[in-house]
Motif scaffolding. Sequence first.
Motif, PDB file in Angstrom:
ATOM      1  N   CYS A 105      32.752  39.181  34.800  1.00 23.64           N
ATOM      2  CA  CYS A 105      32.999  40.525  35.491  1.00 23.64           C
ATOM      3  C   CYS A 105      32.142  41.486  35.029  1.00 23.64           C
ATOM      4  CB  CYS A 105      34.457  40.914  35.387  1.00 23.64           C
ATOM      5  SG  CYS A 105      35.723  39.744  36.154  1.00 23.64           S
ATOM      6  N   ASP A 106      32.081  41.477  33.649  1.00 26.67           N
ATOM      7  CA  ASP A 106      30.892  42.463  33.166  1.00 26.67           C
ATOM      8  C   ASP A 106      29.673  42.261  33.787  1.00 26.67           C
ATOM      9  OD1 ASP A 106      32.726  43.771  31.479  1.00 26.67           O
ATOM     10  OD2 ASP A 106      32.354  42.878  29.999  1.00 26.67           O
ATOM     11  N   GLN A 107      29.108  40.950  33.854  1.00 28.66           N
ATOM     12  CA  GLN A 107      27.735  40.888  34.373  1.00 28.66           C
ATOM     13  C   GLN A 107      27.634  41.213  36.058  1.00 28.66           C
ATOM     14  OE1 GLN A 107      27.474  36.498  32.789  1.00 28.66           O
ATOM     15  NE2 GLN A 107      25.440  37.181  33.240  1.00 28.66           N
ATOM     16  N   VAL A 108      28.790  40.852  36.840  1.00 27.99           N
ATOM     17  CA  VAL A 108      28.771  41.410  38.181  1.00 27.99           C
ATOM     18  C   VAL A 108      28.478  42.780  38.193  1.00 27.99           C
ATOM     19  CG1 VAL A 108      30.038  41.662  40.240  1.00 27.99           C
ATOM     20  CG2 VAL A 108      29.979  39.251  39.185  1.00 27.99           C
ATOM     21  N   LEU A 109      29.458  43.566  37.492  1.00 26.81           N
ATOM     22  CA  LEU A 109      29.416  45.108  37.522  1.00 26.81           C
ATOM     23  C   LEU A 109      27.960  45.478  36.875  1.00 26.81           C
ATOM     24  CD1 LEU A 109      32.869  45.964  36.077  1.00 26.81           C
ATOM     25  CD2 LEU A 109      31.917  46.050  38.466  1.00 26.81           C
ATOM     26  N   SER A 150      35.322  49.301  43.894  1.00 26.57           N
ATOM     27  CA  SER A 150      36.274  48.374  44.231  1.00 26.57           C
ATOM     28  C   SER A 150      36.463  47.430  43.264  1.00 26.57           C
ATOM     29  CB  SER A 150      36.246  47.899  45.553  1.00 26.57           C
ATOM     30  OG  SER A 150      36.374  48.879  46.603  1.00 26.57           O
ATOM     31  N   LEU A 151      35.167  46.945  42.778  1.00 22.68           N
ATOM     32  CA  LEU A 151      34.966  45.884  41.594  1.00 22.68           C
ATOM     33  C   LEU A 151      35.610  46.216  40.577  1.00 22.68           C
ATOM     34  CD1 LEU A 151      31.850  43.905  42.602  1.00 22.68           C
ATOM     35  CD2 LEU A 151      34.385  43.036  43.272  1.00 22.68           C
ATOM     36  N   VAL A 152      35.400  47.432  39.964  1.00 19.81           N
ATOM     37  CA  VAL A 152      35.647  48.190  38.843  1.00 19.81           C
ATOM     38  C   VAL A 152      37.194  47.907  38.683  1.00 19.81           C
ATOM     39  CG1 VAL A 152      35.969  50.098  37.325  1.00 19.81           C
ATOM     40  CG2 VAL A 152      33.627  49.308  38.268  1.00 19.81           C
ATOM     41  N   PHE A 155      38.549  44.134  39.114  1.00 20.79           N
ATOM     42  CA  PHE A 155      38.447  43.483  37.750  1.00 20.79           C
ATOM     43  C   PHE A 155      39.325  43.872  36.888  1.00 20.79           C
ATOM     44  CE2 PHE A 155      33.890  42.141  38.916  1.00 20.79           C
ATOM     45  CZ  PHE A 155      34.149  41.107  39.595  1.00 20.79           C
ATOM     46  N   GLN A 156      39.242  45.275  36.738  1.00 18.79           N
ATOM     47  CA  GLN A 156      40.386  45.558  35.574  1.00 18.79           C
ATOM     48  C   GLN A 156      41.872  44.967  36.010  1.00 18.79           C
ATOM     49  OE1 GLN A 156      40.794  49.940  35.459  1.00 18.79           O
ATOM     50  NE2 GLN A 156      41.366  49.670  33.242  1.00 18.79           N
ATOM     51  N   TRP A 157      42.340  45.155  37.243  1.00 17.13           N
ATOM     52  CA  TRP A 157      43.614  44.628  37.234  1.00 17.13           C
ATOM     53  C   TRP A 157      43.598  43.306  37.218  1.00 17.13           C
ATOM     54  CZ3 TRP A 157      44.500  41.592  41.864  1.00 17.13           C
ATOM     55  CH2 TRP A 157      45.925  41.263  41.840  1.00 17.13           C
ATOM     56  N   VAL A 167      42.754  35.068  40.509  1.00 14.78           N
ATOM     57  CA  VAL A 167      42.874  36.370  41.118  1.00 14.78           C
ATOM     58  C   VAL A 167      41.194  36.952  41.252  1.00 14.78           C
ATOM     59  CG1 VAL A 167      43.431  38.891  40.726  1.00 14.78           C
ATOM     60  CG2 VAL A 167      44.955  36.999  39.971  1.00 14.78           C
ATOM     61  N   VAL A 168      40.365  36.524  40.379  1.00 15.39           N
ATOM     62  CA  VAL A 168      38.892  37.093  40.409  1.00 15.39           C
ATOM     63  C   VAL A 168      38.571  36.117  41.455  1.00 15.39           C
ATOM     64  CG1 VAL A 168      36.805  36.994  39.170  1.00 15.39           C
ATOM     65  CG2 VAL A 168      38.815  37.890  37.994  1.00 15.39           C
ATOM     66  N   LEU A 169      38.733  34.903  41.582  1.00 16.57           N
ATOM     67  CA  LEU A 169      38.232  34.286  42.755  1.00 16.57           C
ATOM     68  C   LEU A 169      38.659  34.821  44.133  1.00 16.57           C
ATOM     69  CD1 LEU A 169      37.029  31.718  44.194  1.00 16.57           C
ATOM     70  CD2 LEU A 169      39.343  30.520  43.999  1.00 16.57           C
ATOM     71  N   VAL A 170      39.917  35.491  44.373  1.00 12.48           N
ATOM     72  CA  VAL A 170      40.188  35.903  45.432  1.00 12.48           C
ATOM     73  C   VAL A 170      39.476  37.353  45.680  1.00 12.48           C
ATOM     74  CG1 VAL A 170      42.156  37.322  46.773  1.00 12.48           C
ATOM     75  CG2 VAL A 170      42.515  35.046  45.554  1.00 12.48           C
ATOM     76  N   LEU A 171      39.283  37.882  44.674  1.00 12.37           N
ATOM     77  CA  LEU A 171      38.421  39.146  44.883  1.00 12.37           C
ATOM     78  C   LEU A 171      37.006  38.961  45.086  1.00 12.37           C
ATOM     79  CD1 LEU A 171      39.541  41.121  41.484  1.00 12.37           C
ATOM     80  CD2 LEU A 171      40.405  41.565  44.027  1.00 12.37           C
ATOM     81  N   LEU A 172      36.388  38.028  44.639  1.00 10.46           N
ATOM     82  CA  LEU A 172      35.097  37.798  45.069  1.00 10.46           C
ATOM     83  C   LEU A 172      34.907  37.067  46.581  1.00 10.46           C
ATOM     84  CD1 LEU A 172      33.471  36.594  41.827  1.00 10.46           C
ATOM     85  CD2 LEU A 172      33.083  38.695  42.790  1.00 10.46           C
TER      86      LEU A 172
END
Length: 172
Positions: A105-109, A150-152, A155-157, A167-172
Amino acid sequence: VETLAQHVMNIAKAEGITFSHPKIATKLAELGRGSVRDTLSIFDQVLGLSGNNAVTEESLTQALGLAGTSAMKELLSAVLVGDTKTCSRIYKTLVDENIDLKKLCDQVLDGFYRVINSIDEQAVLYKDEVIAEGSLKDITIAELFWIYESLVKDFQWALSTMNPDKVVLVLL
């Protein structure tokens, strides 16, 4: 970062350590976030998995639980063009490789932050393999800010849920 990367290169030269690519020293300095002690600690971790005092991108990513440059380039580009199938495929591959989810998540951001900061110098983004050429052709700066914001939040959530992998799979 440049000064810290040069310091890492000087230490490597004095100790007989080689880098498969000069960008590795820069990556170590970026990961150290301005701290000499943290950068050298990260460097030491990577050296622990590097054979024959040769640091490669593979030893860097494995030692630190990071996604590789090509995977990040493909993932960021897929997000920018709205290719959900590619996003899902890359994400599943990275999870199978035991990439640390928070670090991913940090790398994506960090990648999106770099895209936003270099929006007027897109050739640098392509040269440095941050994103694929053409990934920004149909996107505005406002949309980039919206994606980042949105990603910030998401990802935090997601990282605080009971099952962040799904959950991260659904976000991406």
